[in-house]
Each structure stands twice: as structure tokens, then as C-alpha cells.
Design a protein around this motif. Structure first.
Motif, PDB file in Angstrom:
ATOM      1  N   SER A  17      33.663  28.443 -14.958  1.00  0.00           N
ATOM      2  CA  SER A  17      32.733  29.564 -15.090  1.00  0.00           C
ATOM      3  C   SER A  17      31.564  29.475 -14.104  1.00  0.00           C
ATOM      4  CB  SER A  17      32.193  29.648 -16.522  1.00  0.00           C
ATOM      5  OG  SER A  17      31.342  28.564 -16.820  1.00  0.00           O
ATOM      6  N   TYR A  18      31.408  28.341 -13.436  1.00  0.00           N
ATOM      7  CA  TYR A  18      30.319  28.158 -12.479  1.00  0.00           C
ATOM      8  C   TYR A  18      30.701  28.585 -11.056  1.00  0.00           C
ATOM      9  CZ  TYR A  18      28.123  25.550 -16.212  1.00  0.00           C
ATOM     10  OH  TYR A  18      27.561  25.189 -17.408  1.00  0.00           O
ATOM     11  N   VAL A  19      31.978  28.743 -10.801  1.00  0.00           N
ATOM     12  CA  VAL A  19      32.442  29.112  -9.464  1.00  0.00           C
ATOM     13  C   VAL A  19      31.898  30.497  -9.110  1.00  0.00           C
ATOM     14  CG1 VAL A  19      34.475  29.620  -8.040  1.00  0.00           C
ATOM     15  CG2 VAL A  19      34.485  27.657  -9.620  1.00  0.00           C
ATOM     16  N   GLU A  24      21.388  26.896  -7.623  1.00  0.00           N
ATOM     17  CA  GLU A  24      20.238  26.892  -8.532  1.00  0.00           C
ATOM     18  C   GLU A  24      20.592  27.536  -9.866  1.00  0.00           C
ATOM     19  OE1 GLU A  24      20.070  28.098  -5.325  1.00  0.00           O
ATOM     20  OE2 GLU A  24      19.140  26.307  -4.472  1.00  0.00           O
ATOM     21  N   SER A  25      21.303  28.662  -9.819  1.00  0.00           N
ATOM     22  CA  SER A  25      21.727  29.330 -11.057  1.00  0.00           C
ATOM     23  C   SER A  25      22.715  28.459 -11.824  1.00  0.00           C
ATOM     24  CB  SER A  25      22.377  30.679 -10.748  1.00  0.00           C
ATOM     25  OG  SER A  25      21.451  31.548 -10.158  1.00  0.00           O
ATOM     26  N   ALA A  26      23.621  27.822 -11.104  1.00  0.00           N
ATOM     27  CA  ALA A  26      24.595  26.944 -11.749  1.00  0.00           C
ATOM     28  C   ALA A  26      23.895  25.779 -12.446  1.00  0.00           C
ATOM     29  CB  ALA A  26      25.593  26.427 -10.714  1.00  0.00           C
ATOM     30  N   GLU A  27      22.883  25.205 -11.792  1.00  0.00           N
ATOM     31  CA  GLU A  27      22.151  24.089 -12.400  1.00  0.00           C
ATOM     32  C   GLU A  27      21.407  24.538 -13.657  1.00  0.00           C
ATOM     33  OE1 GLU A  27      18.620  20.876 -11.488  1.00  0.00           O
ATOM     34  OE2 GLU A  27      19.644  21.816  -9.795  1.00  0.00           O
ATOM     35  N   ARG A  28      20.739  25.675 -13.607  1.00  0.00           N
ATOM     36  CA  ARG A  28      20.021  26.177 -14.790  1.00  0.00           C
ATOM     37  C   ARG A  28      20.989  26.413 -15.949  1.00  0.00           C
ATOM     38  NH1 ARG A  28      17.224  29.107 -10.936  1.00  0.00           N
ATOM     39  NH2 ARG A  28      18.449  30.986 -11.329  1.00  0.00           N
ATOM     40  N   LEU A  56      28.368  17.099 -14.546  1.00  0.00           N
ATOM     41  CA  LEU A  56      29.076  18.234 -13.991  1.00  0.00           C
ATOM     42  C   LEU A  56      28.904  18.181 -12.475  1.00  0.00           C
ATOM     43  CD1 LEU A  56      30.696  20.672 -15.042  1.00  0.00           C
ATOM     44  CD2 LEU A  56      28.597  22.006 -14.896  1.00  0.00           C
ATOM     45  N   ASN A  57      30.017  18.269 -11.764  1.00  0.00           N
ATOM     46  CA  ASN A  57      30.030  18.206 -10.302  1.00  0.00           C
ATOM     47  C   ASN A  57      30.260  19.602  -9.739  1.00  0.00           C
ATOM     48  OD1 ASN A  57      30.231  15.135  -9.933  1.00  0.00           O
ATOM     49  ND2 ASN A  57      31.873  15.578 -11.368  1.00  0.00           N
ATOM     50  N   ARG A  64      27.293  28.869  -2.257  1.00  0.00           N
ATOM     51  CA  ARG A  64      27.956  29.216  -3.512  1.00  0.00           C
ATOM     52  C   ARG A  64      28.771  28.031  -4.020  1.00  0.00           C
ATOM     53  NH1 ARG A  64      25.379  33.259  -5.575  1.00  0.00           N
ATOM     54  NH2 ARG A  64      24.921  34.785  -3.993  1.00  0.00           N
ATOM     55  N   VAL A  65      28.896  27.945  -5.334  1.00  0.00           N
ATOM     56  CA  VAL A  65      29.766  26.934  -5.941  1.00  0.00           C
ATOM     57  C   VAL A  65      31.206  27.397  -5.725  1.00  0.00           C
ATOM     58  CG1 VAL A  65      30.453  25.814  -8.098  1.00  0.00           C
ATOM     59  CG2 VAL A  65      28.037  26.299  -7.670  1.00  0.00           C
TER      60      VAL A  65
END
Length: 71
Positions: A17-19, A24-28, A56-57, A64-65
Motif C-alpha cells: 500500500s506504500y508503493v 515523507e508521506s510513506a514514513e508518516r 519497514l523498508n 516515489r516508493v
């Protein structure tokens, strides 16, 4: 003999779901969902492969992730 410790549980979350998110948004989002260790990596990074509960890596390319996995 001492009891065998029970390791902490991983957050109940879907790494895929992080892709597509910016790092920064993924970390939050990851911190809000209970991840305690985060690692943002460029593509092709040489990394250690030990499993860390709560980590989480993120593979980040072009801001972008592009890949995400736990451990």
C-alpha cells in the motif's frame, strides 16, 4: 530454565500500500500504523538482510516508493 521470550508482533499492514507514495508521506503513514523502524533505500542498495521486527523498508526511485517490504 528461563521462558522463551515472545517477540513483538508486526503491525497489521500491507507493505504494497506504500508503493507510489513520496517517502515523507510513506514514513508518516508507517509510523501512524505502528512501524518503529523505517529504512528508505535507493534502488540496488546493498543492505543487511537480518529480520528486524517492526521494520519497514522502502525502495525509493524518482521521489516515489517503488517497492516496500517488512523486516
Amino acid at each position: 530454565m528461563a521462558p522463551v521470550p515472545t517477540p513483538p508482533r508486526q503491525p497489521d499492514d500491507a507493505p504494497e500500500s506504500y508503493v507510489g507514495l513520496d517517502p515523507e508521506s510513506a514514513e508518516r503513514r508507517a509510523r501512524a500504523r505502528g512501524w518503529t523502524h523505517l529504512r528508505a533505500l535507493p534502488p540496488g542498495s546493498i543492505i543487511t538482510m537480518e529480520f528486524v521486527v517492526g521494520r519497514l523498508n522502502f525502495e525509493v526511485d524518482g521521489g516515489r516508493v517503488v517497492r516496500c517490504w517488512s523486516g
